[in-house]
Design a protein around this motif. Structure first.
Motif: not given
Length: 237
Positions: A232-237
Motif C-alpha cells: 500500500i503506497r501513498g504520498t504526503r501532499p
C-alpha cells in the motif's frame, strides 16, 4: 479499558520471544535469494532509485531496513521489541552501509517533523495499537511529496485466535485483540481507507504476485496460510 502501555508491553514481549525463530525463518536457504530479489523489487518500485532518507517503523529483525539500505537509501529502523533489535543489529554488523537501528515506538516515532523522504514497514499495520495516531505521525515525519510504503495482508480474517499457537494467544489475548482495529480485517480496504483518511493522497494497494508465487511453491510458516500480500503506497501532499 486496557491501557495502551499494557497492550504494547504484551506485543514487545511476544516479539522478543519470537525474534530468533522469526528471523531464522526469513533466512531459510531454500528461498533466501529468491525472497531477497522479490523484496528488493517491491521497494525499488515503491521508492525509486534516488537515495532517500527512510524510516522503517516496527523494523523487527531489520529485514526491510537492510533490504532498503542495500538499494542505496539512508535507513533508520525503530522497534520496541529488544529481541528483534538484537537480531537487526546482528545483520547490520555484516553490512558495508547498514541501517541505524534505534529503540522507538512505531505509533509515535520520536523524530522532528519533515525528517524523512519515505516511511516504510512490513507486517506492522495489522498489529498497531492506535493506527490512526500512527498514520498521522508518519505523515508528519514525511517531507512534502514523501512516500508511505507498507506491506500487509488479511492474516486473521477468520479471527485472531483461529489456528494460532498457544504462545500467540497468551500474548495476543482478548484485551490486546480489542486494541488492534486492523487485525481481523477481511479485505485490505480498511488499511487503504485509514491511510487515505490520515491525509495521504494517490493511495493504492498493489498485489505482490511474486511473493504469492514463492509462498505457493515453498510454503509458509507454521500456523500461517498462503495469502495475497499487498504493497500500500501513498504520498504526503
Amino acid at each position: 479499558m486496557t491501557r495502551s502501555t499494557d497492550v504494547q508491553t504484551a506485543l514487545n514481549e511476544y516479539w522478543t520471544q519470537r525474534s530468533v525463530p522469526y528471523d531464522e525463518y526469513q533466512q531459510r536457504p531454500d528461498r533466501k535469494d529468491l525472497d531477497l530479489a522479490a523484496w528488493k523489487q517491491v521497494f525499488a518500485d515503491a521508492l525509486g532509485t534516488a537515495p532517500l532518507d527512510v524510516l522503517d517503523v516496527g523494523t523487527g529483525s531489520g529485514y526491510v531496513a537492510c533490504t532498503v539500505a542495500e538499494l542505496g537509501h539512508r535507513v533508520t529502523g525503530i522497534d520496541l521489541a529488544d529481541g528483534m533489535l538484537g537480531r537487526a543489529r546482528r545483520h547490520a554488523d555484516a553490512m558495508t552501509t547498514p541501517p541505524t537501528f534505534l529503540r522507538g515506538d512505531a505509533v509515535a516515532p520520536d523524530f522532528p517533523a519533515n525528517s524523512f523522504d519515505a516511511v516504510v514497514n512490513r507486517y506492522v499495520t495489522w498489529t498497531l495499537r492506535e493506527p490512526d495516531t500512527a498514520l498521522a505521525n508518519w505523515l508528519r515525519l514525511l517531507r512534502p511529496g514523501g512516500t508511505l510504503a507498507v506491506v500487509d495482508s488479511t492474516w486473521f480474517a477468520r479471527g485472531l485466535h483461529e489456528g494460532a499457537s498457544d504462545q500467540f494467544k497468551s500474548f495476543y489475548d482478548e484485551d490486546v485483540r480489542q486494541a488492534l482495529p486492523l487485525a481481523e480485517s477481511t479485505t485490505i480496504e480498511p488499511f487503504v481507507d485509514r491511510i487515505r483518511a490520515a491525509g495521504f493522497v494517490d493511495v493504492e494497494a498493489v498485489a505482490l504476485t511474486r511473493l504469492h508465487e514463492l509462498d505457493l511453491e515453498y510454503g509458509v510458516a507454521p500456523n500461517h496460510e498462503v495469502l495475497t500480500q499487498y504493497l500500500i503506497r501513498g504520498t504526503r501532499p
